[in-house]
Each structure stands twice: as structure tokens, then as C-alpha cells.
Design a protein around this motif. Structure first.
Motif, PDB file in Angstrom:
ATOM      1  N   GLU A 195       2.563  -4.330  -1.242  1.00 33.76           N
ATOM      2  CA  GLU A 195       2.090  -5.003  -0.030  1.00 33.76           C
ATOM      3  C   GLU A 195       0.758  -5.710  -0.238  1.00 33.76           C
ATOM      4  OE1 GLU A 195       1.071  -3.836   4.658  1.00 33.76           O
ATOM      5  OE2 GLU A 195       1.673  -2.273   3.216  1.00 33.76           O
ATOM      6  N   CYS A 243       9.315  -5.313  -0.590  1.00 32.06           N
ATOM      7  CA  CYS A 243       7.888  -5.011  -0.465  1.00 32.06           C
ATOM      8  C   CYS A 243       7.690  -3.505  -0.398  1.00 32.06           C
ATOM      9  CB  CYS A 243       7.322  -5.668   0.801  1.00 32.06           C
ATOM     10  SG  CYS A 243       5.586  -5.266   1.121  1.00 32.06           S
ATOM     11  N   PRO A 283       5.350  -0.708   0.746  1.00 29.53           N
ATOM     12  CA  PRO A 283       4.197  -0.593   1.646  1.00 29.53           C
ATOM     13  C   PRO A 283       3.119   0.321   1.081  1.00 29.53           C
ATOM     14  CG  PRO A 283       6.040   0.711   2.465  1.00 29.53           C
ATOM     15  CD  PRO A 283       6.554  -0.065   1.283  1.00 29.53           C
TER      16      PRO A 283
END
Length: 448
Positions: free
Chosen positions: A266, A294, A296
Motif C-alpha cells: 500500500e 494491494c 494493506p
């Protein structure tokens, strides 16, 4: 015509040691001065090559550099016989001797930037050797790198080679560690993705405050011009300077891409949304469907990513369209990273399987699976034009394993680097290696 992404892995050299030479590379600095095991390191790398070959992936080998680099020491004022040069450097400037013995060329993701024929103006595969001028111990690599690549990809009808960019800070170039390519099929036109840490001439781009940003925008643009890439086939993105200051010295420590997929943290980039939109738009124009995964920060921190090298992995396309992720053992040892990977592969998404490899010797010096390989997309004609001696086969694996067992030490400390016998061992080993890989004369001691 079929096309392939061939992974050419760097063969770990006989002087593999933990010199702690790479400021900004947390693993390299934290393990400085420890004793290394060159034999184990080389065998670990070869085991990964063999495993990928047996899984059906095209696999090649890229030879290491001659070390210690006596010629580099001579350019710095040390004279006499080769043994006297080494002895004097050890006495007067041990850090320079350690630098001249670095086996960092094993991380061939930094060897060059490669553009496949489907992207280039003249329809050839283009190679530009990286100048690596941010660090002295790596800046001395590119002349030999160019000769080795030239011996591997010699057919001028299929391959074009460019010299390294000017060795100045404004054109700092770290090779494929900051470059990837997205495409629907390897033989079709794609979008080349260049990631930079700073701009040399435009102060609108923020820079890290603690560690150096090694790749410049200007270097990436120069490589794209040399390779004859279309503007609509290139995307430039800036690495987040805050993650550089946390030890993310190359983009391949925080993101990896393959095919139509980008797997990234991220916090990896600046202006992430606009970058993703540009990648999606440009890949769509050549028939691709860009997708991103992605990770996180709530699941995996930047510190977790740096310590485990989650993103310094190999993202490989399988025949059924799913993705396989090759990760180092350190990912399994990190509770948060391993939990994330288990959830990722069980979710039915793009990445369906994770395979773990023991690359401890490389990891302790700051390089994981992705660092150890240079990706070259080739169609069948181009693959047939590659020097066959460097393509991994079961007999070649056997020959290289026997070669390592014969020539490599199983322990190396900093004091061992001052032993002139090490140079003779290295040269004897490399002379035999060039015969195994059918490279011809590529090392200075073979040419001069």
C-alpha cells in the motif's frame, strides 16, 4: 509463435561475503562482518534454478564476476604483482579490498534493463547494462556484465546491447530491480514500468531524507529512449521516499509484477491511484487487462516487508492462468507475512500458490529470489539464438553443482579476503566455468 519469460539467475561467486557495503540495505548492514558460506550460497541458488526448471519454467544462468577485482585496485594506486596489490590493499585500505571482493553481481536483477522485441522500435531484444554508480563495489561490475551478456545474447539480428549510462549521480541506474513489464502474452506488445526514487533535475519530486534514492527518473527515461520504446508503452512512477528511508532501496523490495498483475504494498508508490489508472489505460490499448493486488499496511507493515522480503519474490504465470509466488523462507518465519500469504492463496484470487525456498546466504546479504534473477522475454526464434550453454538443463545443473563443490570454500571471513590464494582459486574456477557455459573469454584475466 510461442514466447517465454526466461529467468536467468545469477550464480553466486566464490567470494560471497558479508561486507556490509550497501548503505540503505538493512540486511546487508545488519549482517556485516559475519562469516559467510560461499559453497552453501551457490548451492542454494542452484537448487532454486533446478526447482523452477523442473516446474516447467524456462531457466538460465548468468555467470559471476572476477573477484577480487585487482584491476580496480590498481586504478586506485596499488601496484606490484597481483599478490602484492592484495596484500598492500589489506594493509592500507581494507574497506577497498572488501569492496573489490564483493560478490554482489549474484543479484542480476541489477545487471541490466531488458526490453523485449515486441516493445522496441527495431524489433530486437535490447539490453542496457546498469551503471550501479550509487555504490562503488557495484559500479565496477558493468564492463564484465556487458561482456557476459554479449556472450549470452550474441546474435545481432535478435539482440542489441547498450553501454551503461554515464556514471554520474544524475543518471543513477540500478537495472531491472526498478523495472518490470506488463503484457497479455510475453510475445505481444506491453507496457514497461519504470520506478524511480528521485529526479536529478526537477525539484518538484520529493526525495528521501535518510537513505539515498538510487534510481533517477532521468536514467529511466534514457534507457527507454535507447531501447526505442513508444511513449504509449511506458509508465514512470515514483517510489515513496518514506519507504526508501525504511530500507526499501529498490522497488523490487516493495512490489513485483508479471503478466497483467502488479503485487505491491500500500505504501510503495506516490500518486498510486493515477499510476494504476495509467497502467490500466495503456495496457488496455494493447489488448491487456491490468490487475493489481494491494497488500494493506494493516496486514503487513513496511518493516515486515523489508525483513521478510515478501515482495522480493518471483511472480510466475502458470498454464491455467493463475500465479505462483516464489518467496524466501523468511516469509514463513514472519507470523504476519505468513498469515497474509495463507489468506491470499485461499481466497481464490490471482495468486493461488506460494512456494518457499531456503536462500539464507543471499538473504543475509540483502537479496532474495527476485534479486537473483534477470527476466528476459523471448520468442521461440530468439530463445533458439541464445547461447545454449547458459540454458539450465539437468546435465548443466549437475556440472555446476560439481563445479561449486570442487572450487568453493565453505567459510569466508573478512580476513580471508586478504589471502592472495583466494584470487587464484577464483580465477581457476571462473576459467573452468566459461568452458562449462561456453562463454569464451569474458573476464579481464582471460583477455589481458
Amino acid at each position: 509463435m510461442k514466447s517465454y519469460e526466461v529467468n536467468f539467475d545469477g550464480l553466486v561467486g566464490p567470494t560471497h561475503n558479508y561486507g556490509g557495503l550497501s548503505y540503505g540495505n538493512v540486511a546487508s548492514q545488519s549482517n556485516s562482518q559475519q562469516s559467510s558460506n560461499p559453497k552453501e550460497a551457490a548451492l542454494q541458488g542452484l537448487a532454486k534454478m533446478k526447482a523452477l526448471m523442473e516446474m516447467g519454467f524456462q531457466q538460465g544462468v548468468l555467470a559471476p564476476q572476477e573477484r577480487p577485482d585487482v584491476a580496480a585496485l590498481r586504478r586506485l594506486g596499488f601496484s606490484g604483482t597481483d599478490a602484492q596489490v592484495i596484500e598492500r590493499a589489506a594493509k592500507e585500505a581494507m574497506p577497498l579490498l572488501v569492496a573489490s571482493c564483493s560478490a554482489s553481481s549474484m543479484w542480476v536483477a541489477n545487471a541490466a534493463t531488458v526490453s523485449p522485441s515486441a516493445d522496441t522500435a527495431d524489433g530486437r531484444v535490447h539490453f542496457t547494462a546498469a551503471n550501479l554508480n550509487c555504490k562503488y563495489h557495484r559500479s565496477i561490475e558493468h564492463p564484465t556484465t556487458s561482456r557476459v551478456l554479449g556472450a549470452m545474447f550474441a546474435n545481432q539480428q535478435n539482440f542489441a546491447h547498450h553501454a551503461a549510462l554515464p556514471a554520474v549521480a544524475q543518471f543513477g541506474d540500478e537495472g531491472a530491480a526498478n523495472h518490470t513489464r506488463f503484457c497479455r502474452e510475453y510475445g505481444e506488445a506491453g507496457v514497461e514500468f519504470f520506478v524511480f526514487g528521485r529526479s536529478a533535475f526537477d525539484n518538484r519530486f520529493p526525495a528521501p531524507q535518510k537513505y539515498p534514492a538510487r534510481q533517477t527518473l532521468e536514467a529511466s527515461q534514457a534507457v527507454a529512449r535507447l531501447h526505442g520504446l513508444r511513449d504509449e508503452g511506458v509508465v514512470y512512477a515514483q517510489q515513496n521516499p518514506n519507504v526508501i528511508d525504511q530500507g526499501v532501496f529498490h522497488n523490487d523490495v516493495i512490489a513485483v509484477g508479471n503478466g497483467e498483475v502488479l503485487f505491491y504494498h500500500e505504501d510503495a508508490f506516490l500518486d498510486t491511484e493515477s499510476m494504476l489508472a495509467e497502467l490500466q489505460s495503456k495496457l488496455a490499448k494493447v489488448g491487456g487487462n491490468f490487475q493489481s493486488v494491494c497488500v494493506p499496511r494493516s496486514a503487513v507493515t513496511v518493516d515486515d516487508a523489508v525483513r521478510s522480503y515478501l515482495f522480493n519474490s518471483q511472480l510466475l504465470s502458470r498454464p491455467d492462468g493463475s500465479m505462483l509466488l516464489i518467496v524466501p523462507q523468511e516469509c514463513q518465519a514472519n507470523e504476519r507475512v505468513w498469515a497474509y500469504l495463507q489468506s491470499l492463496t485461499s481466497s481464490g484470487g490471482l495468486i493461488r500458490e506460494v512456494k518457499v525456498f531456503d536462500l539464507k546466504q543471499s538473504m543475509q546479504n540483502g537479496g532474495g529470489p527476485a534479486c537473483l534473477r534477470l527476466r528476459v522475454a523471448l520468442n521461440e526464434t530468439e530463445l533458439a539464438a541464445v547461447n545454449p550453454g547458459v540454458i539450465m538443463t539437468p546435465p548443466l545443473y549437475g556440472s555446476l553443482t560439481a563445479w561449486v563443490e570442487k572450487h568453493y570454500r565453505d567459510r569466508l571471513s573478512e580476513t580471508d579476503l586478504a589471502d592472495p590464494q583466494l584470487l587464484l582459486e577464483c580465477r581457476t574456477a571462473l576459467d573452468e566455468l566459461t568452458q562449462i557455459l561456453k562463454l569464451g573469454a569474458v573476464y579481464p584475466f582471460q583477455i589481458n
